[in-house]
Design a protein around this motif. Structure first.
Motif, PDB file in Angstrom:
ATOM      1  N   TRP A  43       0.818  -1.213   0.000  1.00  0.00           N
ATOM      2  CA  TRP A  43       0.000   0.000   0.000  1.00  0.00           C
ATOM      3  C   TRP A  43       0.847   1.256   0.000  1.00  0.00           C
ATOM      4  CZ3 TRP A  43      -4.195  -0.744  -2.169  1.00  0.00           C
ATOM      5  CH2 TRP A  43      -4.907  -1.942  -1.978  1.00  0.00           C
ATOM      6  N   ALA A  44       1.992   1.200   0.696  1.00  0.00           N
ATOM      7  CA  ALA A  44       2.876   2.380   0.717  1.00  0.00           C
ATOM      8  C   ALA A  44       3.384   2.678  -0.692  1.00  0.00           C
ATOM      9  CB  ALA A  44       4.047   2.131   1.667  1.00  0.00           C
ATOM     10  N   ILE A  45       3.826   1.640  -1.411  1.00  0.00           N
ATOM     11  CA  ILE A  45       4.383   1.863  -2.750  1.00  0.00           C
ATOM     12  C   ILE A  45       3.302   2.337  -3.721  1.00  0.00           C
ATOM     13  CG2 ILE A  45       5.411   0.704  -4.747  1.00  0.00           C
ATOM     14  CD1 ILE A  45       7.162  -0.841  -2.875  1.00  0.00           C
ATOM     15  N   ILE A  46       2.110   1.699  -3.657  1.00  0.00           N
ATOM     16  CA  ILE A  46       1.030   2.147  -4.545  1.00  0.00           C
ATOM     17  C   ILE A  46       0.685   3.603  -4.231  1.00  0.00           C
ATOM     18  CG2 ILE A  46      -1.413   1.847  -5.147  1.00  0.00           C
ATOM     19  CD1 ILE A  46      -1.058  -1.139  -4.764  1.00  0.00           C
ATOM     20  N   GLY A  47       0.637   3.930  -2.939  1.00  0.00           N
ATOM     21  CA  GLY A  47       0.305   5.300  -2.537  1.00  0.00           C
ATOM     22  C   GLY A  47       1.305   6.306  -3.074  1.00  0.00           C
ATOM     23  N   VAL A  48       2.589   6.000  -2.893  1.00  0.00           N
ATOM     24  CA  VAL A  48       3.639   6.904  -3.366  1.00  0.00           C
ATOM     25  C   VAL A  48       3.562   7.052  -4.886  1.00  0.00           C
ATOM     26  CG1 VAL A  48       6.130   7.128  -3.676  1.00  0.00           C
ATOM     27  CG2 VAL A  48       5.212   6.533  -1.439  1.00  0.00           C
ATOM     28  N   ALA A  49       3.398   5.915  -5.590  1.00  0.00           N
ATOM     29  CA  ALA A  49       3.380   5.940  -7.057  1.00  0.00           C
ATOM     30  C   ALA A  49       2.205   6.761  -7.568  1.00  0.00           C
ATOM     31  CB  ALA A  49       3.311   4.508  -7.600  1.00  0.00           C
ATOM     32  N   VAL A  50       1.030   6.511  -7.012  1.00  0.00           N
ATOM     33  CA  VAL A  50      -0.158   7.224  -7.484  1.00  0.00           C
ATOM     34  C   VAL A  50      -0.058   8.716  -7.155  1.00  0.00           C
ATOM     35  CG1 VAL A  50      -2.640   7.501  -7.117  1.00  0.00           C
ATOM     36  CG2 VAL A  50      -1.685   5.214  -7.485  1.00  0.00           C
ATOM     37  N   ALA A  51       0.409   9.025  -5.939  1.00  0.00           N
ATOM     38  CA  ALA A  51       0.547  10.436  -5.553  1.00  0.00           C
ATOM     39  C   ALA A  51       1.506  11.149  -6.504  1.00  0.00           C
ATOM     40  CB  ALA A  51       1.051  10.540  -4.113  1.00  0.00           C
ATOM     41  N   PHE A  52       2.621  10.492  -6.822  1.00  0.00           N
ATOM     42  CA  PHE A  52       3.629  11.075  -7.716  1.00  0.00           C
ATOM     43  C   PHE A  52       3.033  11.345  -9.093  1.00  0.00           C
ATOM     44  CE2 PHE A  52       7.518  10.345 -10.444  1.00  0.00           C
ATOM     45  CZ  PHE A  52       8.174  11.510 -10.066  1.00  0.00           C
ATOM     46  N   LEU A  53       2.316  10.355  -9.631  1.00  0.00           N
ATOM     47  CA  LEU A  53       1.738  10.517 -10.971  1.00  0.00           C
ATOM     48  C   LEU A  53       0.635  11.573 -10.981  1.00  0.00           C
ATOM     49  CD1 LEU A  53       1.594   6.832 -12.283  1.00  0.00           C
ATOM     50  CD2 LEU A  53       3.198   8.634 -12.898  1.00  0.00           C
ATOM     51  N   VAL A  54      -0.171  11.605  -9.924  1.00  0.00           N
ATOM     52  CA  VAL A  54      -1.246  12.602  -9.866  1.00  0.00           C
ATOM     53  C   VAL A  54      -0.648  14.008  -9.793  1.00  0.00           C
ATOM     54  CG1 VAL A  54      -3.086  13.536  -8.408  1.00  0.00           C
ATOM     55  CG2 VAL A  54      -3.015  11.084  -8.899  1.00  0.00           C
ATOM     56  N   LEU A  55       0.361  14.150  -8.923  1.00  0.00           N
ATOM     57  CA  LEU A  55       0.971  15.463  -8.723  1.00  0.00           C
ATOM     58  C   LEU A  55       1.657  15.972  -9.995  1.00  0.00           C
ATOM     59  CD1 LEU A  55       1.569  17.598  -6.538  1.00  0.00           C
ATOM     60  CD2 LEU A  55       3.715  16.409  -6.094  1.00  0.00           C
ATOM     61  N   PHE A  56       2.406  15.095 -10.660  1.00  0.00           N
ATOM     62  CA  PHE A  56       3.233  15.572 -11.767  1.00  0.00           C
ATOM     63  C   PHE A  56       2.591  15.417 -13.144  1.00  0.00           C
ATOM     64  CE2 PHE A  56       6.554  15.637  -8.611  1.00  0.00           C
ATOM     65  CZ  PHE A  56       7.254  16.779  -8.976  1.00  0.00           C
ATOM     66  N   ILE A  57       1.579  14.563 -13.279  1.00  0.00           N
ATOM     67  CA  ILE A  57       1.003  14.374 -14.611  1.00  0.00           C
ATOM     68  C   ILE A  57      -0.478  14.720 -14.672  1.00  0.00           C
ATOM     69  CG2 ILE A  57       0.505  12.675 -16.404  1.00  0.00           C
ATOM     70  CD1 ILE A  57       3.120  11.409 -15.855  1.00  0.00           C
ATOM     71  N   VAL A  58      -1.274  14.152 -13.757  1.00  0.00           N
ATOM     72  CA  VAL A  58      -2.723  14.363 -13.835  1.00  0.00           C
ATOM     73  C   VAL A  58      -3.074  15.832 -13.587  1.00  0.00           C
ATOM     74  CG1 VAL A  58      -4.954  13.715 -12.877  1.00  0.00           C
ATOM     75  CG2 VAL A  58      -3.165  11.989 -13.143  1.00  0.00           C
ATOM     76  N   MET A  59      -2.478  16.424 -12.528  1.00  0.00           N
ATOM     77  CA  MET A  59      -2.832  17.810 -12.204  1.00  0.00           C
ATOM     78  C   MET A  59      -2.478  18.793 -13.318  1.00  0.00           C
ATOM     79  SD  MET A  59      -3.648  17.976  -8.459  1.00  0.00           S
ATOM     80  CE  MET A  59      -3.389  19.670  -8.302  1.00  0.00           C
ATOM     81  N   PRO A  60      -1.239  18.747 -13.866  1.00  0.00           N
ATOM     82  CA  PRO A  60      -0.952  19.687 -14.974  1.00  0.00           C
ATOM     83  C   PRO A  60      -1.913  19.506 -16.149  1.00  0.00           C
ATOM     84  CG  PRO A  60       1.083  18.691 -14.197  1.00  0.00           C
ATOM     85  CD  PRO A  60      -0.036  17.987 -13.489  1.00  0.00           C
ATOM     86  N   LEU A  61      -2.235  18.244 -16.451  1.00  0.00           N
ATOM     87  CA  LEU A  61      -3.104  17.972 -17.591  1.00  0.00           C
ATOM     88  C   LEU A  61      -4.515  18.530 -17.358  1.00  0.00           C
ATOM     89  CD1 LEU A  61      -2.731  16.511 -20.253  1.00  0.00           C
ATOM     90  CD2 LEU A  61      -3.644  14.459 -19.200  1.00  0.00           C
ATOM     91  N   LEU A  62      -5.058  18.255 -16.161  1.00  0.00           N
ATOM     92  CA  LEU A  62      -6.393  18.779 -15.826  1.00  0.00           C
ATOM     93  C   LEU A  62      -6.378  20.302 -15.819  1.00  0.00           C
ATOM     94  CD1 LEU A  62      -7.666  16.430 -12.962  1.00  0.00           C
ATOM     95  CD2 LEU A  62      -8.348  16.485 -15.372  1.00  0.00           C
ATOM     96  N   ASN A  63      -5.255  20.862 -15.352  1.00  0.00           N
ATOM     97  CA  ASN A  63      -5.130  22.304 -15.269  1.00  0.00           C
ATOM     98  C   ASN A  63      -5.279  22.959 -16.650  1.00  0.00           C
ATOM     99  OD1 ASN A  63      -4.594  24.617 -13.544  1.00  0.00           O
ATOM    100  ND2 ASN A  63      -2.708  24.801 -14.713  1.00  0.00           N
ATOM    101  N   VAL A  64      -4.699  22.324 -17.680  1.00  0.00           N
ATOM    102  CA  VAL A  64      -4.787  22.878 -19.035  1.00  0.00           C
ATOM    103  C   VAL A  64      -6.248  23.045 -19.425  1.00  0.00           C
ATOM    104  CG1 VAL A  64      -4.335  22.444 -21.477  1.00  0.00           C
ATOM    105  CG2 VAL A  64      -2.589  21.891 -19.778  1.00  0.00           C
ATOM    106  N   PHE A  65      -7.036  21.969 -19.248  1.00  0.00           N
ATOM    107  CA  PHE A  65      -8.432  22.032 -19.675  1.00  0.00           C
ATOM    108  C   PHE A  65      -9.252  22.921 -18.745  1.00  0.00           C
ATOM    109  CE2 PHE A  65      -6.811  18.154 -21.634  1.00  0.00           C
ATOM    110  CZ  PHE A  65      -7.187  18.390 -22.953  1.00  0.00           C
ATOM    111  N   GLY A  66      -8.932  22.867 -17.445  1.00  0.00           N
ATOM    112  CA  GLY A  66      -9.643  23.716 -16.484  1.00  0.00           C
ATOM    113  C   GLY A  66      -9.492  25.191 -16.825  1.00  0.00           C
ATOM    114  N   GLN A  67      -8.265  25.611 -17.108  1.00  0.00           N
ATOM    115  CA  GLN A  67      -8.013  27.019 -17.437  1.00  0.00           C
ATOM    116  C   GLN A  67      -8.609  27.388 -18.794  1.00  0.00           C
ATOM    117  OE1 GLN A  67      -6.705  29.220 -15.352  1.00  0.00           O
ATOM    118  NE2 GLN A  67      -6.511  27.592 -13.847  1.00  0.00           N
ATOM    119  N   ALA A  68      -8.562  26.432 -19.735  1.00  0.00           N
ATOM    120  CA  ALA A  68      -9.051  26.719 -21.090  1.00  0.00           C
ATOM    121  C   ALA A  68     -10.537  27.061 -21.073  1.00  0.00           C
ATOM    122  CB  ALA A  68      -8.787  25.526 -22.007  1.00  0.00           C
TER     123      ALA A  68
END
Lengths: 302, 281
Positions: A43-68
């Motif tokens: 669970w620790a590794i899945i948590g770290v991996a998902v948090a990392f991907l959300v922070l660095f990939i999902v959020m910037p991507l959502l941000n593009v469409f959110g701002q647009a």
């Protein structure tokens, strides 16, 4: 043939490209397996991996469409319909079509030469084909300015003959071809190496011409990899920023590509418009990734 | 060129060797080799003293230090978190696993300018993340920390995609034997799994580093670009070029190019090492 193509393909650097079909995501081992990790670790590794991907990939991507779409659909479409935006889109489409076409042609020829014959210095050739991946985009632009710019080696001659390369379409195409140089060949080489030359030899011995052999035997064998290489090349060509920025001269409505137009809008604090145009390129990236997953599934099934 | 030719390596049955190799070499020379050679020729036109003076000027030195230093840190962060991502994707089943696997490639596919403005907006004072960090006194946008964030983003896929196939193909027997012989799970991972994927990890690290050093588009928006503070080397090349200081631009570019060739060499050596190590597999 006692070739070990899989091992070669596996460890070859696939910079900027992705894995071949044989390497699509497999089912993970079941938890009853000896290889299962303790639950807290899992669970620790899945948590770290998902948090990392959300922070660095999902959020910037959502941000593009959110701002647009932050100021509504009207603002969104008026940003896309702006004449400068339309001119930028047109220029990007033209430059990309030429660059991808050139790299498709030469990528196929290079992959053919490398995989269908034996010759000395082959691995050096592959390394040099990969070289543009490790050169900064800014340097990719700079080298063409040094060659064709007013102060460049060929600058005076070009001026005499009234040929414009830098700050014009040819420069943009050259810089784009440079940065996307390896994509098509890179996708094809591992696959064509794995397939060997037996199919071609059979076709030739049955009397087919070399061109016919290529179009009826080789091409169908590699069509999905080729398509994927072209898609990647296309995505990168449309989005190239650094190299094109150096050679384009930023002439609005004339030598501004879509990424450069985004930069101008952003620097003028027209954030909604910048993100609206950016959302087009983000969409292109998403389409490319979806196509990649589909092509991989397709290729695995065949 | 039709018909079989006898080459050094035996019979070449397939026609077209001369034409295809010739076209490849010609195209490669025109687009890649001659332009890069031109850059080095331009550099040799400078006297050695001048070259040293340009490179050791405080602003250039700082930009190079910033680019190489932050790229190293970003690649190290990607090494650690990339390993966690790859481990989760290959070894565990969790909701959204396939989706997360697919989006690892986003930094490859998303144009750098788009990533740049998105990250800047995210970490700006009123952005989704900047708003949370501001009360803690952490400012990311327009500081070297912002450069670091952008470099982590662009390097993210490299460690994951290099290690993933190796970890997937790692034979289950190795770990089973270790477990049967009484090794704890952690010992097995440390002594059996990690050594096996080490060459791939280091290759991914080197690739992420190489990519980060040259990165321009995603960095310049978030960096704030203050000379001697958050100005990266590729940006300084662009600035010198716009000032028509070609010698300066060329000198900085040559240093960076030599550095990336060295990284490329290191990657090739790593690959040979990993092929030797996994040669029996």
């Amino acid at each position: 043939m006692t070739y070990q193509p899989v091992a070669v393909a596996r460890y070859a650097p696939r910079v900027g490209a992705s894995r071949t079909a044989a390497m699509t995501l497999r089912k993970p081992p079941r938890t009853s397996d000896v290889r299962a990790d303790p639950a807290p670790m899992r669970w620790a590794i899945i948590g770290v991996a998902v948090a990392f991907l959300v922070l660095f990939i999902v959020m910037p991507l959502l941000n593009v469409f959110g701002q647009a779409f932050a100021k509504g659909l009207t603002a969104y479409f008026s940003a896309l319909g702006n004449p400068d935006a339309v001119a930028a889109i047109q220029l990007t489409l033209i430059a990309t079509a030429i660059s991808v076409g050139l790299n498709l042609l030469f990528g196929v020829i290079a992959a053919w030469a490398i995989t269908k014959y034996d010759f000395a210095g082959k691995s050096l050739l592959i390394t040099v084909i990969d070289l543009p991946f490790s050169v900064s985009p800014v340097i990719a632009g700079l080298v063409f300015v040094l060659l064709f710019g007013a102060q460049g080696y060929l600058g005076p001659w070009l001026q005499e003959h009234d040929i414009k390369i830098i700050f014009a379409l040819p420069g943009i195409v050259l810089a784009t071809v440079f940065v996307t140089f390896p994509f098509v060949a890179r996708e094809l080489i591992p696959l064509m190496r794995e397939q060997g030359t037996q199919d071609e030899e059979a076709a030739l011995s049955l009397g087919a011409s070399a061109l016919r052999t290529f179009f009826c035997v080789t091409l169908p064998n590699v069509k999905w990899a080729l398509l994927y290489g072209v898609l990647l090349c296309n995505a990168r060509a449309m989005g190239e920023f650094g190299a094109v920025s150096v050679v384009s001269g930023h002439i609005r409505g004339e030598t501004n590509t879509v990424p450069l137009h985004i930069e101008i809008l952003y620097n003028e604090y027209q954030f909604t418009a910048a993100f609206a145009v950016a959302s087009l390129l983000a969409l292109l990236a998403l389409v490319t990734l979806v196509a990649k997953v589909l092509l991989e599934t397709r290729e695995r099934e065949e | 060129m039709s018909g079989a030719t006898l080459g050094r390596y035996g019979r070449r049955v397939i026609p077209g060797f001369g034409v295809t190799l010739g076209v490849t070499l010609l195209w490669l020379s025109l687009i890649v080799l001659i332009p890069l050679v031109a850059l080095f020729l331009r550099t040799t036109e400078l006297s050695f003293d001048r070259l040293v003076r340009i490179i050791t000027s405080p602003r250039v030195l700082h930009a190079l230090e910033l680019s190489f230093g932050l790229s190293l840190i970003a690649a190290a962060v990607n090494l650690v978190f990339g390993l966690a991502v790859v481990w989760a994707l290959v070894r565990y089943d969790f909701p959204g696993r396939r989706l997360f696997d697919a989006i690892v490639d986003i930094p490859f596919a998303l144009p750098t300018a788009v990533a740049g403005i998105a990250l800047t907006n995210l970490y700006a004072e009123n952005g989704w993340l900047g708003r949370l960090l501001a009360p803690l006194g952490i400012q990311v946008a327009f500081t070297p920390l912002g450069v670091f964030v952008a470099l982590v983003f662009v390097g993210l896929p490299f460690v994951v995609r290099t290690v993933q196939p190796v970890l997937e193909d790692l034979e289950a027997e190795l770990e089973e034997v270790a477990a049967t012989l009484g090794a704890s799970r952690l010992t097995t991972i440390r002594r059996v799994v990690l050594p096996a994927i080490l060459p791939a990890l280091l290759t991914g690290f080197a690739l992420a580093f190489a990519r980060a050093v040259g990165e321009y588009g995603s960095v310049i928006f978030i960096a704030g670009n203050l000379p001697n503070v958050s100005e990266i080397a590729p940006l300084l090349i662009v600035i010198r070029l716009e000032e028509f200081r070609y010698a300066d631009a060329t000198a900085i570019a040559a240093v960076m190019l030599v550095a990336s060739f060295l990284v490329l060499l290191a990657i090739n050596l790593l690959q040979r090492w990993s092929e030797r190590r996994n040669g029996g597999a």
